[in-house]
Design an enzyme around this catalytic site. Structure first.
Site, mmCIF file in Angstrom:
data_model
loop_
_atom_site.group_PDB
_atom_site.id
_atom_site.type_symbol
_atom_site.label_atom_id
_atom_site.label_comp_id
_atom_site.label_asym_id
_atom_site.label_seq_id
_atom_site.Cartn_x
_atom_site.Cartn_y
_atom_site.Cartn_z
ATOM 1 N N GLN A 1 40.203 -63.868 33.586
ATOM 2 C CA GLN A 1 41.406 -63.734 33.635
ATOM 3 C C GLN A 1 42.638 -64.663 34.431
ATOM 4 O OE1 GLN A 1 44.634 -61.399 34.267
ATOM 5 N NE2 GLN A 1 44.518 -61.493 36.282
ATOM 6 N N GLU B 1 56.623 -69.097 38.943
ATOM 7 C CA GLU B 1 55.303 -70.017 38.006
ATOM 8 C C GLU B 1 56.024 -70.394 37.137
ATOM 9 O OE1 GLU B 1 52.359 -67.047 37.844
ATOM 10 O OE2 GLU B 1 53.164 -65.200 38.900
ATOM 11 N N HIS C 1 50.559 -71.416 39.426
ATOM 12 C CA HIS C 1 50.658 -69.679 40.092
ATOM 13 C C HIS C 1 51.091 -69.536 41.437
ATOM 14 C CE1 HIS C 1 50.163 -65.583 40.715
ATOM 15 N NE2 HIS C 1 49.828 -65.442 39.507
ATOM 16 N N ASP D 1 56.571 -57.775 37.549
ATOM 17 C CA ASP D 1 56.236 -58.810 36.909
ATOM 18 C C ASP D 1 56.290 -59.036 35.552
ATOM 19 O OD1 ASP D 1 51.985 -58.624 36.408
ATOM 20 O OD2 ASP D 1 53.700 -60.505 35.857
ATOM 21 N N ARG E 1 40.854 -72.681 38.040
ATOM 22 C CA ARG E 1 41.207 -72.482 40.187
ATOM 23 C C ARG E 1 39.552 -71.946 40.761
ATOM 24 N NH1 ARG E 1 43.876 -66.314 39.901
ATOM 25 N NH2 ARG E 1 42.124 -64.675 38.297
ATOM 26 N N ARG F 1 43.162 -66.755 46.926
ATOM 27 C CA ARG F 1 44.417 -65.892 46.457
ATOM 28 C C ARG F 1 46.133 -66.564 48.000
ATOM 29 N NH1 ARG F 1 46.080 -62.264 43.450
ATOM 30 N NH2 ARG F 1 44.499 -61.220 43.841
HETATM 31 O O1 TA6 Z 1 51.488 -64.379 37.588
HETATM 32 C C1 TA6 Z 1 51.348 -62.679 37.199
HETATM 33 C C2 TA6 Z 1 50.217 -61.818 37.104
HETATM 34 O O2 TA6 Z 1 50.207 -62.543 36.063
HETATM 35 C C3 TA6 Z 1 50.407 -60.509 37.513
HETATM 36 O O3 TA6 Z 1 49.683 -60.025 36.322
HETATM 37 C C4 TA6 Z 1 48.973 -60.695 38.605
HETATM 38 O O4 TA6 Z 1 48.058 -59.825 38.024
HETATM 39 C C5 TA6 Z 1 48.896 -62.080 39.346
HETATM 40 O O5 TA6 Z 1 49.152 -62.762 38.007
HETATM 41 C C6 TA6 Z 1 47.388 -62.153 39.976
HETATM 42 O O6 TA6 Z 1 46.386 -62.312 39.121
HETATM 43 P P1 TA6 Z 1 44.970 -62.351 39.880
HETATM 44 O O7 TA6 Z 1 43.454 -63.050 38.860
HETATM 45 O O8 TA6 Z 1 45.423 -63.412 40.704
HETATM 46 O O9 TA6 Z 1 45.052 -61.834 40.755
#
Ligand code: TA6
Length: 313
Positions: free
Chosen positions: A79, A270, A166, A211, A84, A61
């Protein structure tokens, strides 16, 4: 300029880049993730959560996670994709940057550089690919990151992907931060089912969760930290979009690897390819790049230095 491979406190491999004036950067092989970028005074310019988990499969993180081959959860993969959550390797082709004893120097020029590679394996993505990443700490402390995706399919199949760097930036107080360069742009609001709006403000400030995916974002974006009198300039190539994210208090509390008040001290800007995925035929390669620099910024009668910075004056 030195580049060395060491272990972090959790025993994970990371590469440390140093330049003569004292700036440093660190790149974890896990995730191919930049996890630190410090200026010559040792000030950390990236945000890394105090509760970050350095243990697969959780993504670290903070720093600069690589979202590939899918940004967000709009697709069949986890996601932000799997890049990563994988261990990358030192890329020995081009010639190794690190020698066998784990240290080395870049005699070729004044920069400190590491090359990483992630090759397809038994991922849930039915394609062969190579992702190469070059992280360079320049003399004077600017940080450059070049990422290349190549389709190495042998079945003549193209593939499409979305991608983002990111980047989590460290800020003194999100309430005192402005982002310049995205005004008047169209954006998709992830907090409103990705509905499209046009940015009205003359810069972006924060008083709650943000966001947003800005479409057709300019090459240069400035993050102005009023309290620190510092502006971070993001220069991007190959990434038409840019995401701006701050989770604010409620979402911060909901993330176990994020301190409840840490939203006050970070903002994500990002470089991304989201609206129009990249499609590569076998043998084709896409390249994207971001270059980060930290410049002093001061206010005089409300005029923002970043205007000059954005125009490159
Ligand atoms: O970049 C923004 C985002 O897509 C948010 O919607 C939030 O989900 C963030 O990324 C963090 O995502 P993660 O999967 O790292 O917790």
């Amino acid at each position: 300029m030195t580049t060395s491979l060491v272990k972090d406190a959790a025993g994970m491999d990371k590469v440390v880049l140093r330049e003569p004036l004292g700036a440093t950067a660190q790149v974890h092989l896990y995730g191919g993730q930049v996890t630190s970028w410090k200026n010559e005074r040792g000030e950390e310019l990236l945000f890394l959560s105090s509760k970050a988990i350095f243990k697969p499969p959780k993504a670290i993180r903070g720093g600069i996670p690589v979202c590939f081959p899918q940004f967000s959860n709009l697709g069949t993969l986890e996601q932000h994709g799997f890049a990563r959550n994988r261990v990358w390797a030192i890329d020995t082709d081009p010639p190794p940057i690190l020698n066998s004893s784990g240290s080395g120097s870049c005699s070729s020029n004044k920069n400190s550089t590491v090359d990483l590679i992630l090759k397809s394996s038994e991922d849930a993505w039915p394609h062969s690919f190579e992702v190469r990443m070059r992280v360079t700490l320049k003399r004077g402390g600017d940080l450059a990151q070049t990422i290349r995706v190549r389709n190495t399919n042998t079945d003549n199949k193209s593939f499409s992907f979305t991608i983002a760097l990111h980047t989590y930036f460290s800020v003194s107080d999100i309430n005192e931060v402005r982002i310049e360069g995205l005004e008047t742009l169209e954006y998709m609001d992830n907090l409103q089912q990705r509905k499209r709006f046009t940015e009205q403000g003359d810069s972006i400030t924060f008083d709650g969760e943000v966001d947003k995916v800005y479409l057709g974002a300019p090459t240069k974006i400035a993050i102005v930290d009023h309290e620190k009198k510092r502006t971070i300039v993001v220069k991007k190539e190959g990434f038409p979009d840019a995401v701006v994210w701050n989770p604010w208090d409620k979402k911060a509390k909901a993330m176990s690897d994020f301190g409840d008040d840490e939203y006050l001290h970070m903002v994500c800007v990002e470089p991304a390819v989201i609206e129009t995925p990249i499609t590569l035929k076998p043998g084709e390669e896409w390249r994207g790049r971001q270059e980060l620099s930290a410049v002093p910024s001061s206010y005089c009668s409300g005029q923002l230095d970043p205007g000059k910075v954005l125009q490159g004056k």
